[in-house]
Design a protein around this motif. Structure first.
Motif, short mmCIF file in Angstrom:
data_model
loop_
_atom_site.label_atom_id
_atom_site.label_comp_id
_atom_site.label_asym_id
_atom_site.label_seq_id
_atom_site.Cartn_x
_atom_site.Cartn_y
_atom_site.Cartn_z
N PRO A 163 43.90 -15.43 50.61
CA PRO A 163 45.24 -14.83 50.58
C PRO A 163 46.14 -15.42 51.66
O PRO A 163 45.65 -15.87 52.71
CB PRO A 163 44.97 -13.35 50.86
N PRO A 164 47.45 -15.45 51.42
CA PRO A 164 48.36 -15.96 52.45
C PRO A 164 48.44 -14.99 53.63
O PRO A 164 48.20 -13.79 53.48
CB PRO A 164 49.70 -16.04 51.71
N GLU A 165 48.81 -15.53 54.78
CA GLU A 165 48.95 -14.67 55.96
C GLU A 165 50.19 -13.79 55.88
O GLU A 165 50.20 -12.67 56.40
CB GLU A 165 48.98 -15.53 57.22
N THR A 166 51.25 -14.30 55.26
CA THR A 166 52.49 -13.54 55.10
C THR A 166 53.03 -13.75 53.69
O THR A 166 52.69 -14.73 53.03
CB THR A 166 53.56 -13.97 56.12
N VAL A 167 53.89 -12.83 53.26
CA VAL A 167 54.54 -12.91 51.96
C VAL A 167 56.03 -12.71 52.16
O VAL A 167 56.45 -11.70 52.73
CB VAL A 167 53.98 -11.84 50.99
N ARG A 168 56.84 -13.66 51.69
CA ARG A 168 58.30 -13.53 51.83
C ARG A 168 58.83 -12.44 50.92
O ARG A 168 59.66 -11.62 51.32
CB ARG A 168 58.97 -14.87 51.51
N LEU A 169 58.36 -12.41 49.67
CA LEU A 169 58.84 -11.44 48.68
C LEU A 169 58.05 -10.14 48.81
O LEU A 169 57.34 -9.72 47.90
CB LEU A 169 58.72 -12.03 47.28
#
Length: 204
Positions: A98-104
């Motif tokens: 999983p990504p560390e952060t999500v913009r959306l």
């Protein structure tokens, strides 16, 4: 009953991106022509988009596509899922990590690290739950990218295939069909508009 629907735009020569796709050029050179129909004012194009969005209880996408739509040049209020149509289904991302952060962050993201079949199962469960809550039948959509949809078809995970056949020849890059076992399709509908031909098949 919740169905698993693979839904993707494709060129006449079978590509779902143009040459040199990447984070800052998600559809590749010339690939924007694949999605002209999604922003068209043609009433049949609007109907196809509206009906698919309204049926979406959950949406599956691969990690590379997620990185594009969540990237700095990705989705916004006018170019998100459904291209402005109302609806924010759950999004299921197939990824090894999983990504560390999500913009959306205002969207409902679930990251599945145990493979495509598990992601499709999760999407079906989310769509069935949304169906119970809304009181109407909702489906799980595979929006891409091409490798994700091709793998799902090869694995027998898809009930319905919808292709938006754009009048463009891209010449190279990401192919939708790259081999695998034969699949039998039954044509359900064909809608030709000023921008594209919408094709829907049952997958047997």
């Amino acid at each position: 009953m919740t169905r698993i629907i693979a839904d993707i735009s494709v060129s006449l020569d079978g590509f779902v991106t143009g040459p040199d796709p990447g984070p800052d050029n998600g559809l590749g050179t010339g690939g924007e022509a694949l999605h002209t129909w999604a922003f068209s004012e043609d009433p049949d194009d609007r109907r196809v988009l509206r009906e698919a969005t309204a049926r979406s209880g959950a949406v599956v996408l691969g990690r590379r596509l997620f990185d594009i739509v969540d990237g700095p040049n990705g989705w916004d209020d006018t170019t998100g899922y459904g291209a402005g149509e109302v609806g924010k289904p759950a999004f299921i991302v197939v990824t090894s990590s999983p990504p560390e952060t999500v913009r959306l962050a205002d969207l409902d993201w679930t990251f599945v690290t145990t493979g495509l079949p598990a992601a499709v199962t999760a999407a079906r469960e989310r769509a069935e739950a949304a169906s119970s809550t809304s009181g109407k039948d909702l489906d799980a959509f595979l929006m891409g990218g091409g490798a994700t949809i091709g793998s799902a078809l090869a694995a027998g995970l898809v009930d319905e295939l919808t292709l938006h056949l754009a009048p463009v020849v891209l010449g190279s890059e990401t192919q939708l069909f790259t081999g695998g076992a034969p699949r039998t399709l039954v044509q359900r509908s064909v809608t030709s508009t000023s921008t594209v031909t919408h094709l829907t098949y049952d997958v047997l």
